[in-house]
Design a protein around this motif. Structure first.
Motif, PDB file in Angstrom:
ATOM      1  N   GLY A 148     -25.421  40.786   6.374  1.00 53.69           N
ATOM      2  CA  GLY A 148     -26.334  40.305   7.442  1.00 53.69           C
ATOM      3  C   GLY A 148     -25.881  39.235   8.032  1.00 53.69           C
ATOM      4  O   GLY A 148     -26.117  39.138   9.264  1.00 53.69           O
ATOM      5  N   VAL A 149     -25.135  38.393   7.510  1.00 52.27           N
ATOM      6  CA  VAL A 149     -24.511  37.250   8.032  1.00 52.27           C
ATOM      7  C   VAL A 149     -23.514  37.799   9.240  1.00 52.27           C
ATOM      8  O   VAL A 149     -23.553  37.241  10.390  1.00 52.27           O
ATOM      9  N   ALA A 150     -22.761  38.792   8.947  1.00 53.98           N
ATOM     10  CA  ALA A 150     -21.803  39.475   9.916  1.00 53.98           C
ATOM     11  C   ALA A 150     -22.287  40.050  11.036  1.00 53.98           C
ATOM     12  O   ALA A 150     -21.943  39.721  12.273  1.00 53.98           O
ATOM     13  N   ALA A 151     -23.615  40.511  10.740  1.00 48.16           N
ATOM     14  CA  ALA A 151     -24.373  41.308  11.994  1.00 48.16           C
ATOM     15  C   ALA A 151     -24.874  40.028  12.812  1.00 48.16           C
ATOM     16  O   ALA A 151     -24.764  40.297  14.006  1.00 48.16           O
ATOM     17  N   GLY A 152     -25.318  39.121  12.206  1.00 50.56           N
ATOM     18  CA  GLY A 152     -25.900  37.891  12.870  1.00 50.56           C
ATOM     19  C   GLY A 152     -24.716  37.184  13.868  1.00 50.56           C
ATOM     20  O   GLY A 152     -25.077  36.815  14.761  1.00 50.56           O
ATOM     21  N   LEU A 153     -23.596  37.194  13.135  1.00 54.89           N
ATOM     22  CA  LEU A 153     -22.705  36.310  14.012  1.00 54.89           C
ATOM     23  C   LEU A 153     -22.059  37.236  15.239  1.00 54.89           C
ATOM     24  O   LEU A 153     -21.455  36.768  16.070  1.00 54.89           O
ATOM     25  N   SER A 154     -22.186  38.672  15.242  1.00 55.04           N
ATOM     26  CA  SER A 154     -21.893  39.534  16.044  1.00 55.04           C
ATOM     27  C   SER A 154     -22.610  39.244  17.598  1.00 55.04           C
ATOM     28  O   SER A 154     -23.527  38.839  17.429  1.00 55.04           O
ATOM     29  N   ARG A 155     -22.248  39.806  18.603  1.00 56.81           N
ATOM     30  CA  ARG A 155     -22.656  39.288  19.682  1.00 56.81           C
ATOM     31  C   ARG A 155     -24.198  40.079  20.157  1.00 56.81           C
ATOM     32  O   ARG A 155     -24.281  41.345  19.684  1.00 56.81           O
TER      33      ARG A 155
ATOM     34  N   LEU B 195     -28.674  37.746   8.504  1.00 54.67           N
ATOM     35  CA  LEU B 195     -28.825  37.963   9.909  1.00 54.67           C
ATOM     36  C   LEU B 195     -29.112  36.902  10.924  1.00 54.67           C
ATOM     37  O   LEU B 195     -28.597  36.491  11.858  1.00 54.67           O
ATOM     38  N   LEU B 196     -30.516  36.377  10.268  1.00 48.68           N
ATOM     39  CA  LEU B 196     -31.076  35.324  10.970  1.00 48.68           C
ATOM     40  C   LEU B 196     -30.148  34.166  10.768  1.00 48.68           C
ATOM     41  O   LEU B 196     -30.064  33.301  12.010  1.00 48.68           O
ATOM     42  N   ILE B 197     -29.654  33.678   9.693  1.00 51.91           N
ATOM     43  CA  ILE B 197     -28.720  32.518   9.553  1.00 51.91           C
ATOM     44  C   ILE B 197     -27.455  32.770  10.383  1.00 51.91           C
ATOM     45  O   ILE B 197     -26.881  31.718  11.130  1.00 51.91           O
ATOM     46  N   GLY B 198     -27.136  34.015  10.371  1.00 50.29           N
ATOM     47  CA  GLY B 198     -25.583  34.189  11.123  1.00 50.29           C
ATOM     48  C   GLY B 198     -25.840  33.933  12.601  1.00 50.29           C
ATOM     49  O   GLY B 198     -25.171  33.455  13.466  1.00 50.29           O
ATOM     50  N   ASP B 199     -27.088  34.487  13.210  1.00 48.25           N
ATOM     51  CA  ASP B 199     -27.454  34.168  14.622  1.00 48.25           C
ATOM     52  C   ASP B 199     -27.403  32.799  14.889  1.00 48.25           C
ATOM     53  O   ASP B 199     -26.857  32.315  15.929  1.00 48.25           O
ATOM     54  N   GLU B 200     -28.353  31.962  14.061  1.00 46.43           N
ATOM     55  CA  GLU B 200     -28.588  30.622  14.194  1.00 46.43           C
ATOM     56  C   GLU B 200     -27.073  29.973  14.377  1.00 46.43           C
ATOM     57  O   GLU B 200     -26.771  29.195  15.187  1.00 46.43           O
ATOM     58  N   LEU B 201     -26.120  30.259  13.316  1.00 43.41           N
ATOM     59  CA  LEU B 201     -24.612  29.666  13.700  1.00 43.41           C
ATOM     60  C   LEU B 201     -24.102  29.952  14.593  1.00 43.41           C
ATOM     61  O   LEU B 201     -23.303  29.326  15.291  1.00 43.41           O
ATOM     62  N   ALA B 202     -24.189  31.416  15.062  1.00 47.75           N
ATOM     63  CA  ALA B 202     -23.238  31.963  16.179  1.00 47.75           C
ATOM     64  C   ALA B 202     -23.339  31.126  17.455  1.00 47.75           C
ATOM     65  O   ALA B 202     -22.275  31.000  17.936  1.00 47.75           O
ATOM     66  N   VAL B 203     -24.493  30.798  17.901  1.00 45.04           N
ATOM     67  CA  VAL B 203     -24.679  30.326  19.197  1.00 45.04           C
ATOM     68  C   VAL B 203     -24.279  28.770  19.093  1.00 45.04           C
ATOM     69  O   VAL B 203     -24.135  28.087  20.148  1.00 45.04           O
TER      70      VAL B 203
ATOM     71  N   GLN C  20     -18.668  31.767   5.890  1.00 46.48           N
ATOM     72  CA  GLN C  20     -18.196  33.175   6.390  1.00 46.48           C
ATOM     73  C   GLN C  20     -17.675  32.972   7.718  1.00 46.48           C
ATOM     74  O   GLN C  20     -16.980  33.767   8.372  1.00 46.48           O
ATOM     75  N   ALA C  21     -18.347  31.988   8.391  1.00 45.79           N
ATOM     76  CA  ALA C  21     -18.049  31.792   9.882  1.00 45.79           C
ATOM     77  C   ALA C  21     -16.830  30.773  10.310  1.00 45.79           C
ATOM     78  O   ALA C  21     -16.563  30.679  11.171  1.00 45.79           O
ATOM     79  N   GLY C  22     -16.214  30.587   9.114  1.00 47.52           N
ATOM     80  CA  GLY C  22     -15.158  29.939   9.087  1.00 47.52           C
ATOM     81  C   GLY C  22     -15.209  28.439   9.475  1.00 47.52           C
ATOM     82  O   GLY C  22     -14.401  27.487   9.925  1.00 47.52           O
ATOM     83  N   ALA C  23     -16.409  27.968   9.262  1.00 46.20           N
ATOM     84  CA  ALA C  23     -16.769  26.515   9.372  1.00 46.20           C
ATOM     85  C   ALA C  23     -16.952  25.741   7.760  1.00 46.20           C
ATOM     86  O   ALA C  23     -17.268  26.752   6.874  1.00 46.20           O
TER      87      ALA C  23
END
Lengths: 301, 301
Positions: A200-207, A238-246, A273-276
C-alpha cells in the motif's frame, strides 16, 4: 514525593491524567477515561470531579492543567487559538484559568492557528504541548515533527519556536473508508501484515490521483490479487504513502514522530520505505509538555 | 407502438426501467425503484417480478436486458468482467441469459476490466452501456467521457472502442466526509451556492496533498471565513477540482459528461473554471445503450 500538579490530556476520544510530583515525576496515573465525544454537553465538570476525586479529595488546592480537544468549541472551556510563531513561553503566558464550583483550579492551554486571516488557515489543539514536551530542555532545537492521529500534524520548529504546521486527515479518512465505504466490503479483520502495508505504501508513493488510487483496494481484491485480510493494511499504507509522497524530499533536519504504539511505527516504516529517516519519540510527551508549560507559567516550581 | 424490450438500469442505489417499442422509443417508464443495496439477498427475482408485473403480465415473452451493479457480486446474476479493448459488439456477444422461475427471460450485460492480471486493475459495470448509448450510430467516434457518480469513471474511446478508463471515488468520498467526518460538523444545509463551489474548485485545483487541503473546509469555517451553508458546496468543489487537476491539461479531443442533472453541471462548471471545455450529454444514455446492445445481440430487430 510531594504532589505538585495534576496534568490532563483530554482528547476527542481519549482521556489520560497524571498526578505529578517534584520535577514532573509520575506519582499516580489514570490511564484512560471518556473522550470529549463521550461526555454529554455540560457534563465536563462533573466528569472531571468524579474521575479525579481520589486526588482532589486529598489535595484540594493542587492546580490542574489540561490540553487537547477539551479546550475546543465542543469541549469544557474554549480557549483561543494563538497565532504562529509560538513557543512554550507564549503558550504558558496564555493559560485560561477556570475555578470549578468545588473550588478546584484548572488551567486550560490555548490552541495554535496558522494564517487566521489570509491564505489557507490551519488549527491544532494539544499537539503543540507534546512538541514542547519533547523540546523541554533543548530550547534552540530545529526539526520536523509528525504527530500521527485522527488529524495528523506536520509541524516545523525553528530555534525552539513552532513556525509552521499542516494538518492531514489521514487517520479520519482511513477510518471512514475502512468502516463505511465500498473499500471495506471485501475486507476481513486479520492480524496486521507488514507486506500488505508495504504494498500500500508503494501505491501511495506513486503519482496520480489519490481518489483513483484508493479504488485499487477494491479492484485488486475483486481480481483476487489482494486478500480480504490484507485490505486494511494496504489501505493504511496507501494513505500514509500518499501523505508522505507530497512532502518528499523531506528537509535536511531531524524528523521526529510523536505518537502511540503501532501508528508511530507505521509512519517510521513508511518513511524508511520512502528513503527518509525518522526517530520515534519515547512515550510521555503530553505529560512532559504539560509539566513544562505549568513550570513556565509559575504553577509549579 | 408494439412493445419490443424491457430495459433496466439497476444500480447500487437506483432502479429505472423502460418499456421500449420500435426503434427503442419509450412506451412506458418506471422512473424509480429500490437499488440493489435496498434489496435483501436472494430477493432480486421477486423484486423484478413485482416491479415489472404490469408489463410482464401483458407481454410474458418480452425479453428484458439489465445493466449496472445488479450484475455484480452483490447483485442478482454475476456476470464476468470483459477486458479492454471493448466495443458494443463485444458487450452484445457476452450477454448472460437468465430465465426466471416464471419463465421470463433477462439478459445481463458484462462489466469491463482494465489490467486484470498486471498493473493497477480497474472495473466498471453499467457506465460502458451509457457510453455505447451515446456512441450509437457514430461507430468511429473518439473522445474522453466523464461519468460522475458515486464512483466516477473517466473513459477513453478510440474509434468506437473503449480503450482505457479510470475510477475516481469522488462521489462516495464526498458523501462520507460531508455526512460522517468532522468536516460536516460546522455545515448547515443551505441552497447550492455557485460562489462557494467555485472557491472549492480553486482550492482543489491548487497543488498539494488532498488530505491536507480537505481540512480547510473546517479551518476556514472555524476562522469565520466560510459559512456553514457553504461548507458542502466548497467541499464538493474541492474534490471535483482535485479530480480534474491531476488530469489537466486534457487531451485534444471531444470531452463529454454523461450524468444526471446537478452533478453533470457541476463538472461542466468546474471544467470551465479549469480552462477546459466539455459537453453535457442529453439524458437517456443508459436506455439508448441497452437498446443498442439488445439490437446488436439480436434480441430486437
Amino acid at each position: 514525593m510531594t504532589a505538585r500538579l495534576i496534568a490532563i490530556d483530554w482528547g476527542t476520544s481519549s482521556f489520560r491524567a497524571w498526578l505529578l510530583g517534584d520535577d514532573g515525576g509520575v506519582i499516580e496515573e489514570i490511564p484512560s477515561g471518556p473522550g470529549i465525544m463521550a461526555v454529554a454537553e455540560g457534563g465536563f465538570e462533573d466528569c472531571f470531579s468524579t474521575l479525579l476525586s481520589p486526588w482532589l479529595s486529598r489535595w484540594p488546592d493542587l492546580p490542574a492543567i489540561a490540553s487537547g480537544m477539551i479546550t475546543s468549541r465542543n469541549g469544557w472551556v474554549e480557549t483561543p487559538y494563538l497565532p504562529l510563531p509560538l513557543d512554550a513561553n507564549g503558550l504558558a503566558a496564555s493559560l485560561l484559568r477556570h475555578v470549578t464550583q468545588d473550588g478546584h483550579e484548572v488551567h486550560f492551554t490555548a490552541g495554535a492557528v496558522k494564517n487566521p486571516d489570509h491564505g489557507v488557515p490551519d488549527v491544532m489543539r494539544g499537539e503543540e504541548v507534546e512538541i514542547f514536551g519533547h523540546l523541554a530542555g533543548q530550547e534552540h532545537a530545529d526539526g520536523l515533527f509528525i504527530l500521527p492521529g485522527t488529524h495528523n500534524k506536520w509541524v516545523h520548529v525553528e530555534n525552539g519556536v513552532l513556525s509552521d504546521f499542516q494538518t492531514c486527515m489521514t487517520g479520519e479518512i482511513f477510518a471512514l473508508l475502512y468502516k463505511d465505504s465500498i473499500l471495506g466490503r471485501l475486507a476481513t479483520d486479520d492480524p496486521a501484515d507488514p507486506a500488505a502495508f508495504g504494498r500500500g505504501v508503494a501505491a501511495g508513493l506513486s503519482r496520480g490521483s489519490l481518489m483513483s488510487r484508493l479504488f485499487s483496494a477494491r479492484s485488486l481484491a475483486l481480481m483476487g490479487r489482494l486478500e480480504g485480510g490484507d485490505v486494511g493494511d494496504y489501505l493504511s499504507g496507501l494513505l500514509i504513502g500518499d501523505e508522505l509522497a507530497v512532502r518528499l524530499p523531506l528537509p535536511d533536519e531531524p524528523v521526529t514522530i510523536i505518537g502511540r504504539g503501532d501508528l508511530a511505527q507505521r509512519y517510521a516504516h513508511a518513511m524508511a520505505q520512502a528513503g527518509a529517516t525518522a526517530v520515534v519519540a519515547p512515550p510521555g510527551m503530553a505529560r512532559a509538555g504539560l509539566w513544562e508549560i505549568a513550570k513556565l507559567a509559575g504553577l509549579v516550581e
